[in-house]
Design a protein around this motif. Structure first.
Motif, PDB file in Angstrom:
ATOM      1  N   ILE A   1      32.418  57.688 -82.218  1.00 48.51           N
ATOM      2  CA  ILE A   1      31.538  58.833 -82.026  1.00 48.51           C
ATOM      3  C   ILE A   1      31.665  59.805 -83.193  1.00 48.51           C
ATOM      4  CG2 ILE A   1      31.614  58.565 -79.519  1.00 48.51           C
ATOM      5  CD1 ILE A   1      33.352  61.106 -79.435  1.00 48.51           C
ATOM      6  N   ARG A   2      30.619  60.565 -83.427  1.00 49.57           N
ATOM      7  CA  ARG A   2      30.598  61.548 -84.508  1.00 49.57           C
ATOM      8  C   ARG A   2      30.675  62.973 -83.975  1.00 49.57           C
ATOM      9  NH1 ARG A   2      30.973  59.583 -89.284  1.00 49.57           N
ATOM     10  NH2 ARG A   2      29.888  57.669 -89.777  1.00 49.57           N
TER      11      ARG A   2
ATOM     12  N   CYS B   1      18.248  57.191 -85.024  1.00 49.14           N
ATOM     13  CA  CYS B   1      17.363  58.048 -84.230  1.00 49.14           C
ATOM     14  C   CYS B   1      18.208  58.800 -83.199  1.00 49.14           C
ATOM     15  CB  CYS B   1      16.349  57.181 -83.512  1.00 49.14           C
ATOM     16  SG  CYS B   1      14.675  57.550 -83.892  1.00 49.14           S
ATOM     17  N   LYS B   2      19.251  59.476 -83.656  1.00 51.50           N
ATOM     18  CA  LYS B   2      20.262  60.029 -82.757  1.00 51.50           C
ATOM     19  C   LYS B   2      19.687  60.968 -81.692  1.00 51.50           C
ATOM     20  CE  LYS B   2      24.714  62.164 -82.506  1.00 51.50           C
ATOM     21  NZ  LYS B   2      25.950  62.436 -83.161  1.00 51.50           N
ATOM     22  N   GLU B   3      18.808  61.889 -82.072  1.00 54.18           N
ATOM     23  CA  GLU B   3      18.276  62.841 -81.091  1.00 54.18           C
ATOM     24  C   GLU B   3      17.503  62.127 -79.989  1.00 54.18           C
ATOM     25  OE1 GLU B   3      16.143  66.081 -82.894  1.00 54.18           O
ATOM     26  OE2 GLU B   3      17.857  66.625 -84.143  1.00 54.18           O
ATOM     27  N   GLN B   4      16.668  61.176 -80.367  1.00 55.06           N
ATOM     28  CA  GLN B   4      15.911  60.407 -79.386  1.00 55.06           C
ATOM     29  C   GLN B   4      16.854  59.550 -78.533  1.00 55.06           C
ATOM     30  OE1 GLN B   4      12.955  57.810 -81.073  1.00 55.06           O
ATOM     31  NE2 GLN B   4      12.190  57.158 -79.077  1.00 55.06           N
ATOM     32  N   PHE B   5      17.818  58.918 -79.178  1.00 56.85           N
ATOM     33  CA  PHE B   5      18.790  58.090 -78.467  1.00 56.85           C
ATOM     34  C   PHE B   5      19.516  58.911 -77.402  1.00 56.85           C
ATOM     35  CE2 PHE B   5      22.998  56.372 -77.747  1.00 56.85           C
ATOM     36  CZ  PHE B   5      22.794  55.011 -77.656  1.00 56.85           C
ATOM     37  N   GLU B   6      20.037  60.087 -77.805  1.00 59.58           N
ATOM     38  CA  GLU B   6      20.792  60.926 -76.861  1.00 59.58           C
ATOM     39  C   GLU B   6      19.896  61.497 -75.772  1.00 59.58           C
ATOM     40  OE1 GLU B   6      23.188  63.704 -79.147  1.00 59.58           O
ATOM     41  OE2 GLU B   6      24.811  62.222 -79.214  1.00 59.58           O
ATOM     42  N   ALA B   7      18.642  61.772 -76.072  1.00 61.81           N
ATOM     43  CA  ALA B   7      17.716  62.260 -75.052  1.00 61.81           C
ATOM     44  C   ALA B   7      17.475  61.188 -73.992  1.00 61.81           C
ATOM     45  CB  ALA B   7      16.395  62.681 -75.693  1.00 61.81           C
TER      46      ALA B   7
ATOM     47  N   THR C   1      24.547  62.081 -74.365  1.00 57.64           N
ATOM     48  CA  THR C   1      25.254  62.442 -75.593  1.00 57.64           C
ATOM     49  C   THR C   1      26.422  61.490 -75.831  1.00 57.64           C
ATOM     50  OG1 THR C   1      26.806  63.929 -74.506  1.00 57.64           O
ATOM     51  CG2 THR C   1      24.691  64.881 -75.238  1.00 57.64           C
ATOM     52  N   GLU C   2      26.940  61.533 -77.052  1.00 56.29           N
ATOM     53  CA  GLU C   2      28.106  60.712 -77.364  1.00 56.29           C
ATOM     54  C   GLU C   2      29.269  61.084 -76.446  1.00 56.29           C
ATOM     55  OE1 GLU C   2      28.325  61.457 -81.686  1.00 56.29           O
ATOM     56  OE2 GLU C   2      28.056  59.294 -81.884  1.00 56.29           O
ATOM     57  N   LYS C   3      29.447  62.367 -76.172  1.00 56.56           N
ATOM     58  CA  LYS C   3      30.527  62.802 -75.289  1.00 56.56           C
ATOM     59  C   LYS C   3      30.342  62.231 -73.887  1.00 56.56           C
ATOM     60  CE  LYS C   3      32.789  66.868 -73.367  1.00 56.56           C
ATOM     61  NZ  LYS C   3      32.755  68.321 -73.216  1.00 56.56           N
ATOM     62  N   GLU C   4      29.128  62.274 -73.361  1.00 61.85           N
ATOM     63  CA  GLU C   4      28.860  61.721 -72.028  1.00 61.85           C
ATOM     64  C   GLU C   4      29.103  60.218 -72.002  1.00 61.85           C
ATOM     65  OE1 GLU C   4      25.371  64.932 -70.776  1.00 61.85           O
ATOM     66  OE2 GLU C   4      24.813  63.034 -71.724  1.00 61.85           O
TER      67      GLU C   4
ATOM     68  N   LEU D   1      31.072  58.570 -73.999  1.00 66.08           N
ATOM     69  CA  LEU D   1      32.514  58.340 -74.143  1.00 66.08           C
ATOM     70  C   LEU D   1      33.203  58.476 -72.784  1.00 66.08           C
ATOM     71  CD1 LEU D   1      35.055  57.853 -75.840  1.00 66.08           C
ATOM     72  CD2 LEU D   1      35.124  60.322 -76.265  1.00 66.08           C
ATOM     73  N   HIS D   2      32.838  59.501 -72.018  1.00 68.18           N
ATOM     74  CA  HIS D   2      33.431  59.668 -70.686  1.00 68.18           C
ATOM     75  C   HIS D   2      33.109  58.467 -69.786  1.00 68.18           C
ATOM     76  CE1 HIS D   2      35.268  63.560 -71.072  1.00 68.18           C
ATOM     77  NE2 HIS D   2      34.167  64.072 -71.578  1.00 68.18           N
ATOM     78  N   LYS D   3      31.878  57.988 -69.865  1.00 68.57           N
ATOM     79  CA  LYS D   3      31.494  56.815 -69.079  1.00 68.57           C
ATOM     80  C   LYS D   3      32.337  55.607 -69.485  1.00 68.57           C
ATOM     81  CE  LYS D   3      27.609  53.884 -67.852  1.00 68.57           C
ATOM     82  NZ  LYS D   3      26.181  53.610 -67.983  1.00 68.57           N
ATOM     83  N   THR D   4      32.495  55.413 -70.785  1.00 70.32           N
ATOM     84  CA  THR D   4      33.292  54.292 -71.304  1.00 70.32           C
ATOM     85  C   THR D   4      34.728  54.371 -70.818  1.00 70.32           C
ATOM     86  OG1 THR D   4      31.914  54.150 -73.287  1.00 70.32           O
ATOM     87  CG2 THR D   4      34.112  53.170 -73.418  1.00 70.32           C
ATOM     88  N   LEU D   5      35.346  55.557 -70.948  1.00 70.55           N
ATOM     89  CA  LEU D   5      36.743  55.716 -70.537  1.00 70.55           C
ATOM     90  C   LEU D   5      36.913  55.516 -69.040  1.00 70.55           C
ATOM     91  CD1 LEU D   5      37.755  58.715 -72.837  1.00 70.55           C
ATOM     92  CD2 LEU D   5      38.255  56.280 -73.158  1.00 70.55           C
ATOM     93  N   ASN D   6      35.935  55.956 -68.242  1.00 69.39           N
ATOM     94  CA  ASN D   6      35.993  55.729 -66.796  1.00 69.39           C
ATOM     95  C   ASN D   6      35.893  54.245 -66.466  1.00 69.39           C
ATOM     96  OD1 ASN D   6      36.379  58.383 -65.974  1.00 69.39           O
ATOM     97  ND2 ASN D   6      34.187  58.806 -65.902  1.00 69.39           N
ATOM     98  N   GLU D   7      35.035  53.528 -67.161  1.00 65.40           N
ATOM     99  CA  GLU D   7      34.901  52.089 -66.920  1.00 65.40           C
ATOM    100  C   GLU D   7      36.183  51.350 -67.298  1.00 65.40           C
ATOM    101  OE1 GLU D   7      31.335  50.164 -68.282  1.00 65.40           O
ATOM    102  OE2 GLU D   7      30.077  51.809 -67.568  1.00 65.40           O
ATOM    103  N   ILE D   8      36.819  51.754 -68.391  1.00 65.69           N
ATOM    104  CA  ILE D   8      38.084  51.129 -68.794  1.00 65.69           C
ATOM    105  C   ILE D   8      39.167  51.433 -67.772  1.00 65.69           C
ATOM    106  CG2 ILE D   8      39.954  51.245 -70.503  1.00 65.69           C
ATOM    107  CD1 ILE D   8      37.777  51.368 -72.633  1.00 65.69           C
ATOM    108  N   LYS D   9      39.193  52.663 -67.268  1.00 64.26           N
ATOM    109  CA  LYS D   9      40.181  53.035 -66.253  1.00 64.26           C
ATOM    110  C   LYS D   9      40.006  52.165 -65.006  1.00 64.26           C
ATOM    111  CE  LYS D   9      41.808  56.919 -63.517  1.00 64.26           C
ATOM    112  NZ  LYS D   9      41.588  58.311 -63.124  1.00 64.26           N
ATOM    113  N   GLN D  10      38.769  51.977 -64.572  1.00 65.68           N
ATOM    114  CA  GLN D  10      38.511  51.126 -63.406  1.00 65.68           C
ATOM    115  C   GLN D  10      38.913  49.685 -63.677  1.00 65.68           C
ATOM    116  OE1 GLN D  10      34.368  51.741 -62.581  1.00 65.68           O
ATOM    117  NE2 GLN D  10      34.716  53.699 -61.563  1.00 65.68           N
ATOM    118  N   LEU D  11      38.635  49.207 -64.877  1.00 68.29           N
ATOM    119  CA  LEU D  11      39.015  47.851 -65.267  1.00 68.29           C
ATOM    120  C   LEU D  11      40.527  47.689 -65.235  1.00 68.29           C
ATOM    121  CD1 LEU D  11      37.912  45.125 -66.428  1.00 68.29           C
ATOM    122  CD2 LEU D  11      38.235  46.131 -68.689  1.00 68.29           C
ATOM    123  N   ASP D  12      41.251  48.661 -65.790  1.00 71.79           N
ATOM    124  CA  ASP D  12      42.714  48.615 -65.792  1.00 71.79           C
ATOM    125  C   ASP D  12      43.270  48.652 -64.377  1.00 71.79           C
ATOM    126  OD1 ASP D  12      42.833  48.452 -68.544  1.00 71.79           O
ATOM    127  OD2 ASP D  12      43.285  50.582 -68.841  1.00 71.79           O
ATOM    128  N   GLU D  13      42.677  49.497 -63.518  1.00 70.28           N
ATOM    129  CA  GLU D  13      43.146  49.590 -62.139  1.00 70.28           C
ATOM    130  C   GLU D  13      42.920  48.288 -61.383  1.00 70.28           C
ATOM    131  OE1 GLU D  13      41.121  53.041 -60.613  1.00 70.28           O
ATOM    132  OE2 GLU D  13      42.522  54.416 -61.592  1.00 70.28           O
TER     133      GLU D  13
END
Length: 113
Positions: A35-36, A73-79, A83-86, A88-100
């Motif tokens: 992420i940037r 096309c970052k603005e369109q992509f994020e719309a 957002t990258e932050k959102e 990232l949170h989704k990714t980390l939650n999925e990894i946490k569930q996978l680990d559990e």
């Protein structure tokens, strides 16, 4: 531009987990996008500066660098996808569930022996 820092063993394991999730957008095989913008109010990291290997999201090549991608096309992509932050949170939650679920599986596999 500075040299890319090589991932250590734990970082490689994390990157492998991220990629194994598949693209967050279309579930196709994914590569890791560093992420940037962390969304922390400090702005973008800028070119030549990369987030840590723990700040990555899984995207297929089309959603990573294609015509309507996060890089082109970052603005369109994020719309459309968040957002990258959102993401990232989704990714980390999925990894946490996978680990559990892996820990639960390993627990039951050990109990059966």
């Amino acid at each position: 531009m500075g040299k890319k820092k090589q991932a250590n063993k734990l970082e490689k394991e994390h990157l492998s987990k991220v990629a194994s999730l598949g693209c967050l957008i279309c579930q196709q095989p994914a590569i890791c996008h560093h992420i940037r913008n962390r969304g922390d109010g400090k702005g973008n990291l800028g070119f030549g500066n990369r987030a840590s290997h723990y700040e990555t999201i899984p995207l297929c090549p089309d959603h990573h660098v294609g015509k309507f991608s996060i890089h082109n096309c970052k603005e369109q992509f994020e719309a459309m996808y968040g957002t990258e932050k959102e993401l990232l949170h989704k990714t980390l939650n999925e990894i946490k569930q996978l680990d559990e679920s892996n820990n639960l599986f390993n627990f039951y596999a050990t109990e059966e022996k």
